[in-house]
Design a protein around this motif. Sequence first.
Motif, PDB file in Angstrom:
ATOM      1  N   VAL A  54       0.816  -1.219   0.000  1.00 11.67           N
ATOM      2  CA  VAL A  54       0.000   0.000   0.000  1.00 11.67           C
ATOM      3  C   VAL A  54       0.847   1.265   0.000  1.00 11.67           C
ATOM      4  CG1 VAL A  54      -2.074  -1.032   0.977  1.00 11.67           C
ATOM      5  CG2 VAL A  54      -0.351  -0.078   2.508  1.00 11.67           C
ATOM      6  N   THR A  55       2.088   1.188   0.476  1.00  8.31           N
ATOM      7  CA  THR A  55       2.937   2.388   0.503  1.00  8.31           C
ATOM      8  C   THR A  55       4.133   2.295  -0.444  1.00  8.31           C
ATOM      9  OG1 THR A  55       4.241   1.528   2.360  1.00  8.31           O
ATOM     10  CG2 THR A  55       2.336   2.938   2.894  1.00  8.31           C
ATOM     11  N   ASN A  56       4.264   1.207  -1.161  1.00  9.13           N
ATOM     12  CA  ASN A  56       5.423   1.059  -2.046  1.00  9.13           C
ATOM     13  C   ASN A  56       5.045   0.298  -3.310  1.00  9.13           C
ATOM     14  OD1 ASN A  56       8.016   1.214  -3.017  1.00  9.13           O
ATOM     15  ND2 ASN A  56       8.839  -0.380  -1.673  1.00  9.13           N
ATOM     16  N   SER A  57       4.240   0.936  -4.137  1.00  4.24           N
ATOM     17  CA  SER A  57       3.864   0.387  -5.437  1.00  4.24           C
ATOM     18  C   SER A  57       4.431   1.307  -6.514  1.00  4.24           C
ATOM     19  CB  SER A  57       2.340   0.264  -5.535  1.00  4.24           C
ATOM     20  OG  SER A  57       1.872  -0.691  -4.595  1.00  4.24           O
ATOM     21  N   ARG A  58       4.102   1.064  -7.772  1.00 10.28           N
ATOM     22  CA  ARG A  58       4.649   1.871  -8.863  1.00 10.28           C
ATOM     23  C   ARG A  58       3.557   2.333  -9.818  1.00 10.28           C
ATOM     24  NH1 ARG A  58       7.874   2.074  -5.744  1.00 10.28           N
ATOM     25  NH2 ARG A  58      10.064   1.490  -5.725  1.00 10.28           N
ATOM     26  N   LEU A  59       3.596   3.628 -10.139  1.00 10.82           N
ATOM     27  CA  LEU A  59       2.760   4.200 -11.188  1.00 10.82           C
ATOM     28  C   LEU A  59       3.681   4.537 -12.343  1.00 10.82           C
ATOM     29  CD1 LEU A  59      -0.107   5.289 -12.043  1.00 10.82           C
ATOM     30  CD2 LEU A  59       0.728   7.530 -11.310  1.00 10.82           C
ATOM     31  N   SER A  60       3.375   4.007 -13.536  1.00  8.25           N
ATOM     32  CA  SER A  60       4.227   4.228 -14.704  1.00  8.25           C
ATOM     33  C   SER A  60       3.450   4.907 -15.812  1.00  8.25           C
ATOM     34  CB  SER A  60       4.767   2.893 -15.232  1.00  8.25           C
ATOM     35  OG  SER A  60       5.487   2.215 -14.234  1.00  8.25           O
ATOM     36  N   LEU A  61       4.125   5.814 -16.494  1.00  5.14           N
ATOM     37  CA  LEU A  61       3.610   6.389 -17.732  1.00  5.14           C
ATOM     38  C   LEU A  61       4.113   5.490 -18.843  1.00  5.14           C
ATOM     39  CD1 LEU A  61       2.227   8.606 -19.406  1.00  5.14           C
ATOM     40  CD2 LEU A  61       4.360   9.923 -19.257  1.00  5.14           C
ATOM     41  N   MET A  62       3.187   4.907 -19.603  1.00  2.00           N
ATOM     42  CA  MET A  62       3.515   3.894 -20.606  1.00  2.00           C
ATOM     43  C   MET A  62       3.186   4.392 -22.012  1.00  2.00           C
ATOM     44  SD  MET A  62       4.440   1.354 -18.587  1.00  2.00           S
ATOM     45  CE  MET A  62       4.505  -0.012 -19.747  1.00  2.00           C
ATOM     46  N   LYS A  76       7.277   6.007  -7.578  1.00  2.00           N
ATOM     47  CA  LYS A  76       6.809   5.326  -6.369  1.00  2.00           C
ATOM     48  C   LYS A  76       5.430   5.883  -6.028  1.00  2.00           C
ATOM     49  CE  LYS A  76       7.790   4.477  -1.519  1.00  2.00           C
ATOM     50  NZ  LYS A  76       8.712   4.674  -0.388  1.00  2.00           N
ATOM     51  N   ALA A  77       4.506   5.005  -5.623  1.00  2.00           N
ATOM     52  CA  ALA A  77       3.139   5.433  -5.312  1.00  2.00           C
ATOM     53  C   ALA A  77       2.527   4.521  -4.264  1.00  2.00           C
ATOM     54  CB  ALA A  77       2.283   5.420  -6.576  1.00  2.00           C
ATOM     55  N   GLY A  78       1.493   5.017  -3.613  1.00  5.59           N
ATOM     56  CA  GLY A  78       0.732   4.228  -2.655  1.00  5.59           C
ATOM     57  C   GLY A  78      -0.734   4.227  -3.017  1.00  5.59           C
ATOM     58  N   TYR A 161       2.311   8.022   1.988  1.00  6.72           N
ATOM     59  CA  TYR A 161       1.803   7.284   0.826  1.00  6.72           C
ATOM     60  C   TYR A 161       0.453   6.619   1.094  1.00  6.72           C
ATOM     61  CZ  TYR A 161       6.074   7.985  -1.826  1.00  6.72           C
ATOM     62  OH  TYR A 161       7.113   8.554  -2.529  1.00  6.72           O
ATOM     63  N   TYR A 162       0.010   6.576   2.361  1.00 13.60           N
ATOM     64  CA  TYR A 162      -1.323   6.060   2.657  1.00 13.60           C
ATOM     65  C   TYR A 162      -2.379   6.998   2.056  1.00 13.60           C
ATOM     66  CZ  TYR A 162       0.333   2.654   6.125  1.00 13.60           C
ATOM     67  OH  TYR A 162       0.939   1.600   6.757  1.00 13.60           O
ATOM     68  N   SER A 163      -3.513   6.410   1.638  1.00 12.80           N
ATOM     69  CA  SER A 163      -4.590   7.225   1.073  1.00 12.80           C
ATOM     70  C   SER A 163      -5.933   6.614   1.433  1.00 12.80           C
ATOM     71  CB  SER A 163      -4.451   7.304  -0.461  1.00 12.80           C
ATOM     72  OG  SER A 163      -4.848   6.074  -1.049  1.00 12.80           O
ATOM     73  N   ASN A 164      -6.998   7.302   1.055  1.00 13.20           N
ATOM     74  CA  ASN A 164      -8.357   6.782   1.248  1.00 13.20           C
ATOM     75  C   ASN A 164      -8.781   5.910   0.062  1.00 13.20           C
ATOM     76  OD1 ASN A 164      -8.605   8.085   3.691  1.00 13.20           O
ATOM     77  ND2 ASN A 164      -9.551   9.898   2.817  1.00 13.20           N
ATOM     78  N   GLY A 165      -7.827   5.265  -0.563  1.00 11.44           N
ATOM     79  CA  GLY A 165      -8.121   4.386  -1.691  1.00 11.44           C
ATOM     80  C   GLY A 165      -7.639   4.920  -3.016  1.00 11.44           C
ATOM     81  N   CYS A 166      -7.261   6.188  -3.054  1.00 17.51           N
ATOM     82  CA  CYS A 166      -6.729   6.793  -4.287  1.00 17.51           C
ATOM     83  C   CYS A 166      -5.286   6.344  -4.505  1.00 17.51           C
ATOM     84  CB  CYS A 166      -6.762   8.315  -4.178  1.00 17.51           C
ATOM     85  SG  CYS A 166      -8.421   9.008  -3.971  1.00 17.51           S
TER      86      CYS A 166
END
Length: 196
Positions: A54-62, A76-78, A161-166
């Motif tokens: 939840v605090t260490n995922s990846r968002l990529s521009l593809m 890096k994204a959560g 990096y915690y969020s309400n689901g976003c």
Amino acid sequence: MRFRAQFATAALSMALVGGLTAAATTTAQARPTDSTATTAAAAKYYLKFDKSTVTNSRLSLMKSVSGPDKVIKKYKAGSGVNTNSCARNKGWLPNGDYKIQFHQKNYPGSKIHGYVIKISDKKCHNGTKRDDLFIHSEMTRNGGQGRAESERWTNSNPNDYYSNGCIKLNPANIKNLFAKVDSLGWSKLAKLKVVS
């Protein structure tokens, strides 16, 4: 007399054919163009969120290319505070495709502010609807850092990096993402794809 009758019949036939042709042309011109097909043809880029924690995922521009798609930039994204994709306002996002609904650099939300990308609602595997979903950070409406927790990012605190689901990025990264998509053209950004 017979010649006149034949001439009149021929003239009437030509008028009818001409009228039908004009009507068909007008009807064809009145049809709206298929904007979905046009958008799909123009869309060459997408965002991919690859869930790890939840605090260490990846968002990529593809970029969509023949063969494996090309990674333009990875951040890096959560998402969420737990891995239950059906937990409203707590769980990370369900897998699948999301539409990009709008983007804004000065969003005046009640919980989030500044740079946001609004994504479509999604139902999780048990049918629970996940809504009010964004890609965002912690910042003020004008993109700066404030005093309230929701407007202040601390690089040493992984809890940011915690969020309400976003999906949540740090402020520098979301600004970098906006700059890259600004240069490519937002109309070419097709969707968000969430995988795990």
